[in-house]
Write a protein that holds these residues in place. Sequence first.
Motif, PDB file in Angstrom:
ATOM      1  N   HIS A   1       0.645  -0.970  -0.050  1.00 37.80           N
ATOM      2  CA  HIS A   1      -0.015   0.149   0.009  1.00 37.80           C
ATOM      3  C   HIS A   1       0.811   1.285  -0.008  1.00 37.80           C
ATOM      4  O   HIS A   1       0.345   2.091  -0.800  1.00 37.80           O
ATOM      5  CB  HIS A   1      -0.902  -0.039   1.356  1.00 37.80           C
ATOM      6  N   ALA A   2       1.953   1.333   0.719  1.00 43.01           N
ATOM      7  CA  ALA A   2       2.803   2.580   0.748  1.00 43.01           C
ATOM      8  C   ALA A   2       3.601   2.874  -0.352  1.00 43.01           C
ATOM      9  O   ALA A   2       3.388   3.994  -0.844  1.00 43.01           O
ATOM     10  CB  ALA A   2       3.731   2.205   1.985  1.00 43.01           C
ATOM     11  N   HIS A   3       3.891   1.698  -1.089  1.00 41.90           N
ATOM     12  CA  HIS A   3       4.484   2.123  -2.457  1.00 41.90           C
ATOM     13  C   HIS A   3       3.567   2.520  -3.627  1.00 41.90           C
ATOM     14  O   HIS A   3       3.776   3.081  -4.555  1.00 41.90           O
ATOM     15  CB  HIS A   3       5.371   0.743  -2.885  1.00 41.90           C
ATOM     16  N   GLU A   4       2.466   1.860  -3.482  1.00 38.24           N
ATOM     17  CA  GLU A   4       1.230   2.318  -4.287  1.00 38.24           C
ATOM     18  C   GLU A   4       0.867   3.797  -4.035  1.00 38.24           C
ATOM     19  O   GLU A   4       0.891   4.616  -5.090  1.00 38.24           O
ATOM     20  CB  GLU A   4       0.098   1.604  -4.329  1.00 38.24           C
ATOM     21  N   ASP A   5       0.854   4.153  -2.996  1.00 40.82           N
ATOM     22  CA  ASP A   5       0.622   5.576  -2.413  1.00 40.82           C
ATOM     23  C   ASP A   5       1.765   6.439  -2.898  1.00 40.82           C
ATOM     24  O   ASP A   5       1.472   7.758  -3.263  1.00 40.82           O
ATOM     25  CB  ASP A   5       0.229   5.808  -0.936  1.00 40.82           C
ATOM     26  N   ALA A   6       2.985   5.991  -2.906  1.00 39.77           N
ATOM     27  CA  ALA A   6       4.292   6.659  -3.237  1.00 39.77           C
ATOM     28  C   ALA A   6       4.284   6.930  -4.890  1.00 39.77           C
ATOM     29  O   ALA A   6       4.995   7.593  -5.201  1.00 39.77           O
ATOM     30  CB  ALA A   6       5.468   6.032  -2.860  1.00 39.77           C
TER      31      ALA A   6
END
Length: 271
Positions: free
Chosen positions: A168-173
């Motif tokens: 999720h964090a890398h998608e958001d990034a």
Amino acid sequence: MPTTVRDVRAKAGEEPITMLTAYDAPAATMVDEAGIDVILVGDSVGNAALGHDSTLPVTVDEMASHTAAVARGTEDALVVADMPFLSIGTSREASVENAGRMLKEADADAVKIESGPHTVELTDQLVDLGIPVMAHLGLTPQRVKELGGYTRQGTDEESAREILDLAHAHEDAGAFSLVLEHVPANLAARVTEELSIPTIGIGAGPEVDGQVLVYNDVVGLSERPPPFAEQFGDARSEIERAVEGYKDAVESGEYPAEEHSHYAEDLEELY
């Protein structure tokens, strides 16, 4: 039309994504002509082509060289350059410079980063600078010394939750896709369900948006492919047969034959 990162992202949940590694122009051309969506110039070149027993010795210069060769042999597939060990993470400036080289000098379309908590902000910055990022979670081979081998990841609740949160964090990034390597199929399915960007599995089961394998494993060049790989050809036997045939023909005098030779009439006076 050449495949773009937007094309790959749009395939999430719609149609399977095919990705395969390549390390030189001839292989890239064959992979591209087969209609593969994404060609990954993996740091697996260390094991597959450079004679190393891991990916760790591969340098930025080597990755740039192999990526440029693949790009020259490719017309339609998206070319993704793998960022090798210690090419990112040591400093923000060096990380950006190394990733940028793959687009500026080697004509890659995107970079892949073996991801973790330390790559979330970097992914955001690279995307802001116009460098598309493919994230990579699960088994990350550059951590082989830490992991003690190429073992399955995400097999307990804590590690599975960490992979899901990092996804999720890398998608958001801003990552446009995510490779999931050697994780339980049900974890990969959960990550795929929760993300809007496509997941591409390798040893991650069928419930992902695409699959990636190493070229050598697919064509049958590897001596010891991983348990999750499938051999779709037997290139090793064909190459061995050809090389042995050449050796036998030279030793027997069958090669070169008359049709392989040229004689210049103007040189007759030399004899």
